[in-house]
Design a protein around this motif. Structure first.
Motif, short mmCIF file in Angstrom:
data_model
loop_
_atom_site.label_atom_id
_atom_site.label_comp_id
_atom_site.label_asym_id
_atom_site.label_seq_id
_atom_site.Cartn_x
_atom_site.Cartn_y
_atom_site.Cartn_z
N GLN A 1 -10.20 -8.20 6.89
CA GLN A 1 -9.72 -8.58 5.57
C GLN A 1 -10.40 -7.69 4.54
O GLN A 1 -11.12 -6.76 4.89
CB GLN A 1 -9.96 -10.06 5.30
CG GLN A 1 -11.37 -10.53 5.42
CD GLN A 1 -11.54 -12.02 5.20
OE1 GLN A 1 -12.55 -12.58 5.52
NE2 GLN A 1 -10.55 -12.71 4.65
N GLY A 2 -10.13 -7.94 3.26
CA GLY A 2 -10.73 -7.12 2.22
C GLY A 2 -9.92 -5.87 1.94
O GLY A 2 -8.82 -5.70 2.46
N PRO A 3 -10.47 -4.95 1.12
CA PRO A 3 -9.75 -3.72 0.76
C PRO A 3 -9.42 -2.88 1.98
O PRO A 3 -10.21 -2.80 2.92
CB PRO A 3 -10.73 -2.99 -0.17
CG PRO A 3 -11.69 -4.02 -0.62
CD PRO A 3 -11.78 -5.04 0.48
N THR A 4 -8.27 -2.21 1.97
CA THR A 4 -7.83 -1.42 3.11
C THR A 4 -8.85 -0.35 3.49
O THR A 4 -9.12 -0.12 4.66
CB THR A 4 -6.47 -0.75 2.80
OG1 THR A 4 -5.53 -1.77 2.48
CG2 THR A 4 -5.97 0.04 4.00
N LYS A 5 -9.42 0.33 2.49
CA LYS A 5 -10.33 1.43 2.79
C LYS A 5 -11.77 0.98 3.02
O LYS A 5 -12.59 1.75 3.51
CB LYS A 5 -10.28 2.47 1.68
CG LYS A 5 -8.91 3.15 1.59
CD LYS A 5 -8.92 4.36 0.71
CE LYS A 5 -7.56 5.04 0.77
NZ LYS A 5 -7.51 6.24 -0.07
#
Length: 197
Positions: free
Chosen positions: A175-179
């Motif tokens: 989860q969280g930001p893609t990068k």
């Protein structure tokens, strides 16, 4: 030993995606590959069928491949293919309308559930983004998914399922930001899921 595999050949409109199984009959010393899952057709082009698949053996001995919808038709649902010869060949893929997805990897395993077994599935249950991480359970070999519960309403991407010796279920998910994603491990008993059947 069977391992689900897929390959991508070509670029743009000419890309071809094929799903198949790597098979070892001697514990991994040597390997060969199955025939690919036959391509379906839609909108005048190949349905690029299944990628990032999971395999499970059904109670009747067939193998079920449950994979990411690699390309069309829209809206996206999981795609299934079946083998009756230990994974050497596969049926044409079909859409599983009970399992919507946004084009993303998902997990499928068989778990112990009391004195029986069941199929345990997790994916982002959404057709407009990798979110709404949902856990499902089927007691009839994937014909229906009677138990379903949202584990994470927000971002939920790639995941991996397991069951501990004491019956506890695990879901490791991104989860969280893609990068800069984070990995979270959720632990819960089967009853957390089945109490909503």
């Amino acid at each position: 030993v069977l391992v689900p595999m897929w390959q991508r050949v070509g670029e743009g409109e000419k890309v071809e995606i094929s799903a198949f199984a790597a098979i070892s009959d001697d514990g991994g010393a040597t390997w060969h590959h199955s025939l690919p899952v036959p391509h379906g057709r839609g909108d005048g082009r190949a349905w690029h069928n299944i990628s990032e698949a999971a395999l499970v053996e059904l109670s009747d001995g067939r193998l079920m491949m449950n994979g990411r919808n690699a390309n069309g038709p829209v809206p996206f649902h999981r795609k299934l293919s079946f083998s009756t010869d230990a994974g050497e060949s596969w049926s044409a893929c079909v859409e599983e309308k009970q399992l919507p997805e946004p084009q993303c990897q998902a997990s499928l395993i068989r778990i112990r559930d009391g004195n029986s077994t069941a199929l345990f599935f997790a994916n982002p249950d959404s057709q407009d983004g990798r979110k709404n991480g949902t856990i499902r359970l089927s007691r009839d070999e994937g014909k229906t998914w009677a138990a379903s519960r949202v584990l994470v309403p927000g971002v939920f991407r790639y995941n991996c399922l397991a069951q501990l010796a004491d019956g506890t279920l695990l879901c490791l998910f991104e989860q969280g930001p893609t990068k800069k994603p984070t990995m979270t491990l959720a632990r819960f008993p089967v009853k957390w899921l089945v109490e909503r059947e």
